[in-house]
Design a protein around this motif. Structure first.
Motif, PDB file in Angstrom:
ATOM      1  N   GLY A  94     -61.966 -78.668  35.431  1.00  0.00           N
ATOM      2  CA  GLY A  94     -62.164 -77.246  35.104  1.00  0.00           C
ATOM      3  C   GLY A  94     -61.372 -76.826  33.880  1.00  0.00           C
ATOM      4  O   GLY A  94     -61.884 -76.134  32.994  1.00  0.00           O
ATOM      5  N   ILE A  95     -60.135 -77.270  33.798  1.00  0.00           N
ATOM      6  CA  ILE A  95     -59.306 -76.925  32.646  1.00  0.00           C
ATOM      7  C   ILE A  95     -59.832 -77.622  31.392  1.00  0.00           C
ATOM      8  O   ILE A  95     -59.800 -77.043  30.303  1.00  0.00           O
ATOM      9  CB  ILE A  95     -57.828 -77.239  32.934  1.00  0.00           C
ATOM     10  N   SER A  96     -60.356 -78.831  31.536  1.00  0.00           N
ATOM     11  CA  SER A  96     -60.952 -79.524  30.385  1.00  0.00           C
ATOM     12  C   SER A  96     -62.158 -78.744  29.857  1.00  0.00           C
ATOM     13  O   SER A  96     -62.328 -78.600  28.636  1.00  0.00           O
ATOM     14  CB  SER A  96     -61.385 -80.938  30.780  1.00  0.00           C
ATOM     15  N   ILE A  97     -62.993 -78.247  30.742  1.00  0.00           N
ATOM     16  CA  ILE A  97     -64.149 -77.447  30.332  1.00  0.00           C
ATOM     17  C   ILE A  97     -63.687 -76.173  29.628  1.00  0.00           C
ATOM     18  O   ILE A  97     -64.222 -75.788  28.585  1.00  0.00           O
ATOM     19  CB  ILE A  97     -65.049 -77.134  31.549  1.00  0.00           C
ATOM     20  N   GLY A  98     -62.667 -75.526  30.174  1.00  0.00           N
ATOM     21  CA  GLY A  98     -62.109 -74.328  29.540  1.00  0.00           C
ATOM     22  C   GLY A  98     -61.515 -74.628  28.175  1.00  0.00           C
ATOM     23  O   GLY A  98     -61.648 -73.836  27.241  1.00  0.00           O
ATOM     24  N   ALA A  99     -60.888 -75.780  28.045  1.00  0.00           N
ATOM     25  CA  ALA A  99     -60.298 -76.167  26.757  1.00  0.00           C
ATOM     26  C   ALA A  99     -61.378 -76.369  25.705  1.00  0.00           C
ATOM     27  O   ALA A  99     -61.242 -75.913  24.565  1.00  0.00           O
ATOM     28  CB  ALA A  99     -59.469 -77.446  26.928  1.00  0.00           C
ATOM     29  N   VAL A 100     -62.457 -77.023  26.089  1.00  0.00           N
ATOM     30  CA  VAL A 100     -63.566 -77.227  25.146  1.00  0.00           C
ATOM     31  C   VAL A 100     -64.169 -75.878  24.758  1.00  0.00           C
ATOM     32  O   VAL A 100     -64.454 -75.631  23.574  1.00  0.00           O
ATOM     33  CB  VAL A 100     -64.630 -78.174  25.752  1.00  0.00           C
ATOM     34  N   ALA A 101     -64.344 -74.988  25.726  1.00  0.00           N
ATOM     35  CA  ALA A 101     -64.890 -73.655  25.432  1.00  0.00           C
ATOM     36  C   ALA A 101     -63.968 -72.884  24.490  1.00  0.00           C
ATOM     37  O   ALA A 101     -64.431 -72.226  23.547  1.00  0.00           O
ATOM     38  CB  ALA A 101     -65.103 -72.872  26.724  1.00  0.00           C
ATOM     39  N   GLY A 102     -62.665 -72.945  24.728  1.00  0.00           N
ATOM     40  CA  GLY A 102     -61.710 -72.272  23.844  1.00  0.00           C
ATOM     41  C   GLY A 102     -61.744 -72.825  22.441  1.00  0.00           C
ATOM     42  O   GLY A 102     -61.723 -72.080  21.453  1.00  0.00           O
ATOM     43  N   PHE A 103     -61.822 -74.144  22.322  1.00  0.00           N
ATOM     44  CA  PHE A 103     -61.880 -74.772  21.003  1.00  0.00           C
ATOM     45  C   PHE A 103     -63.167 -74.391  20.280  1.00  0.00           C
ATOM     46  O   PHE A 103     -63.142 -74.061  19.087  1.00  0.00           O
ATOM     47  CB  PHE A 103     -61.760 -76.296  21.128  1.00  0.00           C
ATOM     48  N   LEU A 104     -64.290 -74.418  20.988  1.00  0.00           N
ATOM     49  CA  LEU A 104     -65.564 -74.016  20.369  1.00  0.00           C
ATOM     50  C   LEU A 104     -65.531 -72.548  19.945  1.00  0.00           C
ATOM     51  O   LEU A 104     -66.039 -72.192  18.876  1.00  0.00           O
ATOM     52  CB  LEU A 104     -66.725 -74.275  21.325  1.00  0.00           C
ATOM     53  N   GLY A 105     -64.920 -71.703  20.764  1.00  0.00           N
ATOM     54  CA  GLY A 105     -64.783 -70.290  20.399  1.00  0.00           C
ATOM     55  C   GLY A 105     -63.963 -70.113  19.135  1.00  0.00           C
ATOM     56  O   GLY A 105     -64.305 -69.301  18.265  1.00  0.00           O
ATOM     57  N   LEU A 106     -62.900 -70.868  19.010  1.00  0.00           N
ATOM     58  CA  LEU A 106     -62.079 -70.794  17.808  1.00  0.00           C
ATOM     59  C   LEU A 106     -62.869 -71.272  16.590  1.00  0.00           C
ATOM     60  O   LEU A 106     -62.793 -70.665  15.518  1.00  0.00           O
ATOM     61  CB  LEU A 106     -60.800 -71.621  17.970  1.00  0.00           C
ATOM     62  N   MET A 107     -63.645 -72.334  16.758  1.00  0.00           N
ATOM     63  CA  MET A 107     -64.446 -72.835  15.643  1.00  0.00           C
ATOM     64  C   MET A 107     -65.488 -71.796  15.203  1.00  0.00           C
ATOM     65  O   MET A 107     -65.687 -71.592  14.001  1.00  0.00           O
ATOM     66  CB  MET A 107     -65.153 -74.150  16.025  1.00  0.00           C
ATOM     67  N   VAL A 108     -66.132 -71.136  16.153  1.00  0.00           N
ATOM     68  CA  VAL A 108     -67.086 -70.074  15.804  1.00  0.00           C
ATOM     69  C   VAL A 108     -66.368 -68.958  15.058  1.00  0.00           C
ATOM     70  O   VAL A 108     -66.863 -68.446  14.055  1.00  0.00           O
ATOM     71  CB  VAL A 108     -67.803 -69.539  17.063  1.00  0.00           C
ATOM     72  N   GLY A 109     -65.193 -68.589  15.522  1.00  0.00           N
ATOM     73  CA  GLY A 109     -64.414 -67.553  14.845  1.00  0.00           C
ATOM     74  C   GLY A 109     -64.043 -67.933  13.428  1.00  0.00           C
ATOM     75  O   GLY A 109     -64.097 -67.109  12.514  1.00  0.00           O
ATOM     76  N   MET A 110     -63.684 -69.188  13.236  1.00  0.00           N
ATOM     77  CA  MET A 110     -63.265 -69.630  11.905  1.00  0.00           C
ATOM     78  C   MET A 110     -64.452 -69.811  10.962  1.00  0.00           C
ATOM     79  O   MET A 110     -64.372 -69.468   9.799  1.00  0.00           O
ATOM     80  CB  MET A 110     -62.508 -70.961  12.015  1.00  0.00           C
ATOM     81  N   ILE A 111     -65.539 -70.362  11.476  1.00  0.00           N
ATOM     82  CA  ILE A 111     -66.668 -70.717  10.625  1.00  0.00           C
ATOM     83  C   ILE A 111     -67.643 -69.565  10.420  1.00  0.00           C
ATOM     84  O   ILE A 111     -68.205 -69.410   9.339  1.00  0.00           O
ATOM     85  CB  ILE A 111     -67.393 -71.950  11.207  1.00  0.00           C
ATOM     86  N   VAL A 112     -67.824 -68.730  11.435  1.00  0.00           N
ATOM     87  CA  VAL A 112     -68.846 -67.678  11.372  1.00  0.00           C
ATOM     88  C   VAL A 112     -68.234 -66.282  11.272  1.00  0.00           C
ATOM     89  O   VAL A 112     -68.459 -65.562  10.309  1.00  0.00           O
ATOM     90  CB  VAL A 112     -69.787 -67.759  12.605  1.00  0.00           C
ATOM     91  N   ASN A 113     -67.470 -65.896  12.279  1.00  0.00           N
ATOM     92  CA  ASN A 113     -67.019 -64.508  12.382  1.00  0.00           C
ATOM     93  C   ASN A 113     -66.042 -64.091  11.298  1.00  0.00           C
ATOM     94  O   ASN A 113     -66.167 -63.005  10.730  1.00  0.00           O
ATOM     95  CB  ASN A 113     -66.405 -64.242  13.758  1.00  0.00           C
ATOM     96  N   GLY A 114     -65.051 -64.916  11.013  1.00  0.00           N
ATOM     97  CA  GLY A 114     -64.063 -64.566   9.986  1.00  0.00           C
ATOM     98  C   GLY A 114     -64.687 -64.331   8.624  1.00  0.00           C
ATOM     99  O   GLY A 114     -64.495 -63.274   8.012  1.00  0.00           O
ATOM    100  N   PRO A 115     -65.455 -65.292   8.115  1.00  0.00           N
ATOM    101  CA  PRO A 115     -66.096 -65.082   6.813  1.00  0.00           C
ATOM    102  C   PRO A 115     -67.091 -63.911   6.811  1.00  0.00           C
ATOM    103  O   PRO A 115     -67.198 -63.198   5.817  1.00  0.00           O
ATOM    104  CB  PRO A 115     -66.819 -66.416   6.555  1.00  0.00           C
ATOM    105  N   THR A 116     -67.798 -63.712   7.917  1.00  0.00           N
ATOM    106  CA  THR A 116     -68.746 -62.594   7.990  1.00  0.00           C
ATOM    107  C   THR A 116     -68.014 -61.264   7.893  1.00  0.00           C
ATOM    108  O   THR A 116     -68.432 -60.365   7.152  1.00  0.00           O
ATOM    109  CB  THR A 116     -69.558 -62.660   9.294  1.00  0.00           C
ATOM    110  N   ALA A 117     -66.926 -61.117   8.626  1.00  0.00           N
ATOM    111  CA  ALA A 117     -66.148 -59.874   8.561  1.00  0.00           C
ATOM    112  C   ALA A 117     -65.579 -59.658   7.171  1.00  0.00           C
ATOM    113  O   ALA A 117     -65.561 -58.530   6.663  1.00  0.00           O
ATOM    114  CB  ALA A 117     -65.029 -59.908   9.599  1.00  0.00           C
ATOM    115  N   ARG A 118     -65.144 -60.734   6.535  1.00  0.00           N
ATOM    116  CA  ARG A 118     -64.622 -60.616   5.168  1.00  0.00           C
ATOM    117  C   ARG A 118     -65.718 -60.171   4.196  1.00  0.00           C
ATOM    118  O   ARG A 118     -65.488 -59.320   3.349  1.00  0.00           O
ATOM    119  CB  ARG A 118     -64.008 -61.942   4.724  1.00  0.00           C
TER     120      ARG A 118
END
Length: 126
Positions: A94-118
């Motif tokens: 369960g924690i491994s699944i949560g870790a992967v989800a957290g990492f993917l969320g961070l990647m979306v934030g870095m690759i998509v959301n951050g540049p879009t907001a900028r």
């Protein structure tokens, strides 16, 4: 050797910074950005202040990385103490699944959301 102070610090960092990270992301995504879009030029000025001067997206990315690194430390500790057996338990899975989800969320934030907001903030400049 297991050190209780290290465990306490890793947990405090992982939980405290993680709550800040996800709470801030949800606030920006579901309340702030829709309000900025709805208010036109005035909202654009607010977005400029937040993204270009206060660099909110940079702080959220840092919070994400700190949360993930503290979580990796906790994960490695549990794996080392159990010689890898913990990773095969329901909690470890369960924690491994949560870790992967957290990492993917961070990647979306870095690759998509951050540049879009900028880009939104730059587009709203006079």
């Amino acid at each position: 050797m297991d050190q209780p102070i290290v465990l306490f610090l890793l947990r405090a960092i992982h939980i405290g910074v993680g709550v800040f990270w996800i709470g801030s992301v949800l606030l920006v995504t579901f309340y702030l950005l829709p309000a900025v879009r709805a208010t036109g030029a005035a909202g654009g000025q607010v977005l400029q202040e937040l993204m270009l001067k206060r660099r909110v997206s940079v702080h959220l990315i840092w919070a994400g990385w700190v949360t993930i690194f503290a979580g990796v430390g906790l994960y490695m500790r549990n794996m080392a103490l159990s010689h890898g057996a913990w990773g095969r338990t329901p909690m470890g899975i369960g924690i491994s699944i949560g870790a992967v989800a957290g990492f993917l969320g961070l990647m979306v934030g870095m690759i998509v959301n951050g540049p879009t907001a900028r880009r939104m903030a730059l587009a709203s400049q006079p």
